[in-house]
Write an enzyme that holds these catalytic residues in place. Structure first.
Site, PDB file in Angstrom:
ATOM      1  N   ASP A 212       0.953  -1.055   0.026  1.00  0.00           N
ATOM      2  CA  ASP A 212      -0.110   0.112  -0.022  1.00  0.00           C
ATOM      3  C   ASP A 212       0.886   1.097  -0.165  1.00  0.00           C
ATOM      4  OD1 ASP A 212      -2.080   1.869  -0.013  1.00  0.00           O
ATOM      5  OD2 ASP A 212      -3.032   0.861   1.715  1.00  0.00           O
TER       6      ASP A 212
HETATM    7  C1  BGC Z   1      -5.000   3.499   0.040  1.00  0.00           C
HETATM    8  C2  BGC Z   1      -5.205   2.452  -1.010  1.00  0.00           C
HETATM    9  C3  BGC Z   1      -4.762   3.269  -2.415  1.00  0.00           C
HETATM   10  C4  BGC Z   1      -3.433   3.751  -2.294  1.00  0.00           C
HETATM   11  C5  BGC Z   1      -3.178   4.484  -3.625  1.00  0.00           C
HETATM   12  C6  BGC Z   1      -3.641   4.149   0.111  1.00  0.00           C
HETATM   13  O1  BGC Z   1      -3.677   5.023   1.138  1.00  0.00           O
HETATM   14  O2  BGC Z   1      -5.108   2.583   1.130  1.00  0.00           O
HETATM   15  O3  BGC Z   1      -6.195   1.719  -1.191  1.00  0.00           O
HETATM   16  O4  BGC Z   1      -4.954   2.289  -3.637  1.00  0.00           O
HETATM   17  O5  BGC Z   1      -3.493   4.845  -1.332  1.00  0.00           O
HETATM   18  O6  BGC Z   1      -3.904   5.783  -3.698  1.00  0.00           O
END
Ligand code: BGC
Length: 762
Positions: free
Chosen positions: A228
C-alpha cells in the site's frame, strides 16, 4: 511473452533494485536498454482515478464512471453483474491508459464504525470472496490487471499505518483471509496489495507467513505483491517477507539500500531476482493489451444506474411504496440536490456526469408537484429554521421523501466513525417531518449501517441507497415509483446500537494493538451466538412482491466431504409483479470438536421471477462449505456428523431446512501430546484405543484418593466435589501425578509410552 529469465540475467543490480520500487506515484521503473516498459496503476476500486501526471498523488483525475461503492455492489448479490462492472472498469482502464486497477477491497467489515467500510463488500467472507473474484475476473477479462487489497486484517482506519491487529489463527483463516483466498484461487489477480497495519506484531509489508507462505506458496498466487502507498518501513525486510514492489516512488535512497544489502550479503540476490521476475511478468502481461480508444460513457452510466438499482435495499415499507397517485411530493434534504454517491479518499472518482436525485424524481413524478427544502446544512451545526421550513412543506404535501446522506466528516477513508448516528440535525429533521406527515419515506446515502431506533417507528418506509455511484439518483426514483422492484439484500447486519456490535469492547484498540477478541464471531455469527436482536439482519431486503420457498432437496442425504452435494429449492413469485429473490444457503454443524458459529453462509443465488412463476434454484456445497480451520492440524478439516442445511431469505428468515450426514475422508495426524487432557485422549480414536481401557481404573483410584464413597456421598467426595469433573479436563499426565505412588512407572514414562503407541498406530 518475453524471456524474462534472460532479461534478469542482463540486468544490473541497480536496475533490479530500481524496478522493485516505483518510478512515480503510479508507475514502475522502465529499463529502456532492455525493452522493459513502464506499467501504470490507478485507484480503484469502483471507478478509475487516473491522475494524468504520474508524479501527482491526487490532482485532476480524468473523468471516469463512478460506479456504486462495494457496500452497494455487494447488496446486489449478483456475481454476473459485478463481472460486467469489472469489464466496464477494464474498458475504462484501456481508454485511460491504466494497466492495473487498484481494487477490489476484500477486507471484512469487523465493525460498522470502519471509515472505509463503503469500499468493502461484507461482514461475511464467502460473499465478499465471491464478489471480489467476479470483479477481478471481469476486469482481467479485458487484459487489465487488478490489485486485491488490503492484505490483511486492515479493518479500521484508526492508526491504520501502525496498529497491530491481534488475531488468532483460526479467525484469521476463517474470517479475515478467507475472501482473499477465494479471490486468489478463483481469479488470480495480477497483483495483491499489502495493508499498512501490523498483523500480530509484524508489518503486513514484511510478513513472510502472510505474503510468502500463505499467499504465494499455499494459495499459488502468481502475480506480484505491491505495498500500500507508503506501507514499507524496511525495504530489505519487506523483500525478504515477499513484498515485490514498493509504492510510491521515486525513492533513490531506498534503491541504494537494496543494492547495498545485496552487496553486503544481508539480502540474497535470489530473493530480489524472484521479485523482479514477478514484476516483469506483470509488466509484460500488461503490455499485451494496447491502451487506446475511448470508453462508452453512456453505456457505462447506464450500467452504473442498473447496478445501483439492484443494490439498493428496501429496509422498511408499510405499503406506501411504490408511490402512486400523489399530487404533491415534499422533497427534503440536501442530498436530493447534491447527490452523495461516493466516499472520500483514494477511491474518489471524477465522474463523467451525475444524476441529480431531485431531477430524476421529477422526471418520473408524472403530474405531481415537487417542492424542495434543504433540511440540513453541510456542517455539523444545528439549524432549527431549516427544520421548520421542511415541516411547513411536508405538512401540506401528500408524501415527504427525505434524502439523508451521512456527511463525509462522519465517514471517509482515513478516519473511523465514532458512533452509528446521523447528525443531530438529521435525526431532529426526520422526527419533525414524520410528526406532521405520516407518509414519510427516508432514503439513506451512506457506506455503512446507521442507527435508526430514534425514528424508524415514526416513518412509513426506509430505502438504503448506499453510496450509489454517479447514476444512483435515477435508481432511487426507479425504486420509489416502482419502475424497478427492489431486490437488494444487506451484505452486513444493521445493529440496533453500537454497544451491541461484536468488536465493541475491543475497538479501536490502544497502546498500538487492537485485539480481535470476538474471534470468529463477527457480523451475524456474533448476533446469532449472543442472541442479540438486530435492527435489520444480514441478508434482509424487501420487495414489492412476495416469494414462497418449497420442495427443498439435497442430491444425497449422506455424502463424502470431497464429493460435496447439491441443494435445490423451488422459489415462487406469489405476488402481482415481477421480482428477484436472493436465496441464501447457510450450514450449521450440529456437533464439532471446536466451537463453530451457529450458521455460516456457504452459497447463494439470485433468481428473477414473473408473477406466479416458479423456478428451481440449485446451489453446490463443496468441502469448504462444511470445513473449519483447525489450528493444531494447521489445515481445513471436516468431521463426521450431521449438518443442517438452512435455506433462507435472510439470516433471520429460514424458510426450509434439511439434515445431511457427512463422512470425512481425512485421515488426520494425531495431535495428542503431554498436555492433552483426559477428555482429549478419549475424544481421539487412537487415544481412546490406547488409554480407554485404563480409564475406569484411573477413575476408581481418583475417587478413592479423594474420599469418594458412592454409598456415603454419591459422586461427591470428601471435599464436596465430583473430582472427575475436574480430572477429566486435566492433562492425563497431571492426573497420573496424583496417583504416582500406586503406578508401576513414573507418569512421565507412562504418558510418553502411550503417546508412542498412539503415534505408531495407522
Ligand atoms: C490506500 C489504497 C490506495 C493507495 C493509492 C492508499 O492510501 O489505502 O487503497 O490504493 O493509497 O492511492
Amino acid at each position: 511473452m518475453k524471456d524474462i529469465q534472460s532479461i534478469i540475467a542482463q540486468m544490473t543490480l541497480e536496475e533490479k533494485a530500481a524496478l522493485s520500487i516505483g518510478a512515480s506515484a503510479w508507475s514502475t521503473t522502465p529499463i529502456e536498454r532492455l525493452g522493459v516498459p513502464e506499467m501504470i496503476v490507478s485507484d480503484g476500486p469502483h471507478g478509475v482515478r487516473r491522475v494524468p501526471d504520474v508524479h501527482a498523488m491526487a490532482l485532476g483525475s480524468l473523468p471516469a464512471t463512478c460506479f456504486p461503492t462495494a457496500s452497494c455492489t455487494a447488496s446486489t448479490w449478483d456475481v454476473d453483474l459485478i463481472h460486467k462492472m469489472g469489464e466496464a472498469l477494464g474498458e475504462e482502464c484501456i481508454a485511460l491508459n491504466v494497466d492495473v486497477l487498484l481494487g477490489p477491497g476484500a477486507n471484512m467489515k469487523r465493525s460498522p464504525l470502519g471509515g472505509r467500510n463503503f469500499e468493502y463488500f461484507s461482514e461475511d467472507p464467502y460473499l465478499a470472496g465471491e464478489m471480489a473474484a467476479h470483479f477481478i475476473n471481469g476486469v482481467q477479462s479485458k487484459g487489465v490487471g487488478t490489485s486485491l487489497k488490503h492484505y490483511a486484517a486492515n479493518n479500521q482506519e484508526f492508526q491504520r499505518f501502525s496498529i497491530s491487529a491481534e488475531v488468532d489463527e483460526r479467525a484469521l483463516r476463517e474470517i479475515y483471509l478467507s475472501a482473499f483466498e477465494k479471490a486468489v484461487k478463483q481469479a488470480q489477480p495480477w497483483t495483491v496489495m499489502c495493508s499498512y497495519n501490523k498483523l500480530n506484531g509484524t508489518f503486513a509489508s514484511e510478513h513472510h507467513q502472510l505474503l510468502t507462505e500463505i499467499l504465494k506458496d499455499e494459495w499459488g498466487f502468481e502475480g506480484l505483491v505491491v505495498s500500500d502507498w507508503g506501507a514499507v518501513r524496511n525495504r530489505v525486510a519487506a523483500l525478504k517477507g515477499g513484498l515485490d514492489w514498493e509504492m510510491p516512488g521515486p525513492q533513490e535512497r531506498r534503491v541504494k539500500e537494496v543494492v547495498e544489502a545485496v552487496r553486503s550479503g544481508q539480502l540474497d540476490e535470489a530473493i530480489l531476482n524472484e521479485s523482479v521476475r514477478r514484476i516483469l511478468r506483470i509488466v509484460f502481461k500488461a503490455r499485451e493489451t494496447p491502451k487506446t480508444g475511448n470508453f462508452d460513457v453512456d453505456a457505462h452510466h447506464e450500467l452504473a444506474h442498473h447496478i445501483a438499482a439492484e443494490g439498493m435495499v428496501l429496509l422498511k415499507n408499510n405499503g406506501l411504496l411504490p408511490l402512486k397517485g400523489q399530487h404533491h411530493i415534499a422533497v427534503i434534504g440536501r442530498a436530493a440536490e447534491n447527490a452523495h454517491f461516493q466516499g472520500g479518499g483514494s477511491s474518489h472518482i471524477n465522474p463523467t456526469r451525475v444524476a441529480v436525485p431531485f431531477k430524476e424524481l421529477q422526471a418520473q413524478a408524472a403530474n405531481a408537484e415537487l417542492t424542495y427544502a434543504e433540511g440540513y446544512p453541510t456542517d455539523n451545526s444545528f439549524r432549527q429554521e431549516m427544520i421548520d421550513q421542511a415541516v411547513t412543506l411536508s405538512k401540506s404535501a401528500d408524501v415527504a421523501v427525505l434524502y439523508i446522506a451521512l456527511p463525509t466528516f462522519k465517514e471517509s477513508e482515513g478516519y473511523d466513525r465514532t458512533d452509528l448516528d446521523l447528525t443531530d440535525q438529521q435525526v431532529a429533521l426526520i422526527k419533525a417531518v414524520a410528526k406532521v406527515q405520516p407518509n414519510t419515506v427516508v432514503v439513506l446515502n451512506n457506506g455503512a449501517p446507521v442507527a435508526m431506533s430514534a425514528w424508524i417507528d415514526d416513518v412509513a418506509a426506509v430505502l438504503e441507497g448506499w453510496m450509489m455511484g454517479q447514476a444512483g439518483g435515477i435508481a432511487i426514483a426507479d425504486v420509489l415509483f416502482g419502475k424497478v422492484n427492489p431486490c437488494g439484500k444487506l451484505a452486513e447486519t444493521f445493529p440496533q446500537k453500537l454497544s451491541d456490535t461484536p468488536s465493541h469492547i475491543n475497538w479501536p484498540g490502544e497502546a498500538g494493538k487492537v485485539h480481535y477478541g470476538e474471534g470468529l464471531f463477527i457480523g451475524y455469527r456474533y448476533y446469532d451466538a449472543k442472541e442479540i436482536p438486530v435492527l435489520f439482519p444480514f441478508g434482509h431486503g424487501l420487495s414489492y412482491t412476495t416469494f414462497e420457498y418449497s420442495n427443498a432437496k439435497v442430491s444425497t442425504q449422506s455424502f463424502k466431504d470431497t464429493d460435496g452435494l447439491t441443494v435445490s429449492v423451488d422459489v415462487t413469485n406469489t405476488g402481482k409483479i415481477a421480482g428477484k429473490e436472493i436465496v441464501q444457503v447457510y450450514v450449521h454443524d450440529q456437533k464439532s470438536t471446536l466451537v463453530r458459529p451457529q450458521k455460516e453462509l456457504k452459497g447463494f443465488a439470485k433468481v428473477a421471477l414473473q408473477p406466479g412463476e416458479t423456478k428451481t434454484v440449485s446451489i453446490q456445497l463443496d468441502f469448504r462449505a462444511f470445513a473449519f480451520y483447525h489450528p493444531e492440524y494447521k489445515q481445513w478439516i471436516t468431521e463426521d456428523g450431521d449438518f443442517d442445511i438452512l435455506i433462507a431469505a435472510s439470516a433471520a428468515d429460514i424458510r426450509q431446512s434439511m439434515t445431511v450426514t457427512l463422512q470425512s475422508t481425512l485421515s488426520l495426524p494425531c495431535v495428542l501430546d503431554v498436555e492433552s487432557t483426559v477428555r482429549e485422549w478419549l475424544a481421539d480414536p487412537r487415544g481412546k484405543a490406547v488409554f480407554g481401557p485404563y480409564y475406569a481404573q484411573m477413575e476408581a483410584e481418583a475417587r478413592k484418593m479423594f474420599g469418594g464413597d458412592e454409598e456415603r456421598y454419591g459422586n461427591e467426595g470428601a471435599i464436596g466435589m465430583d473430582i472427575m469433573e475436574m480430572f477429566n479436563d486435566m492433562p492425563l499426565f497431571s492426573v497420573l501425578m496424583f496417583q504416582a505412588a500406586s503406578l508401576p512407572a513414573h507418569p512421565e514414562e507412562i504418558v510418553s509410552g502411550m503417546l508412542q503407541q498412539v503415534h505408531n498406530m495407522p
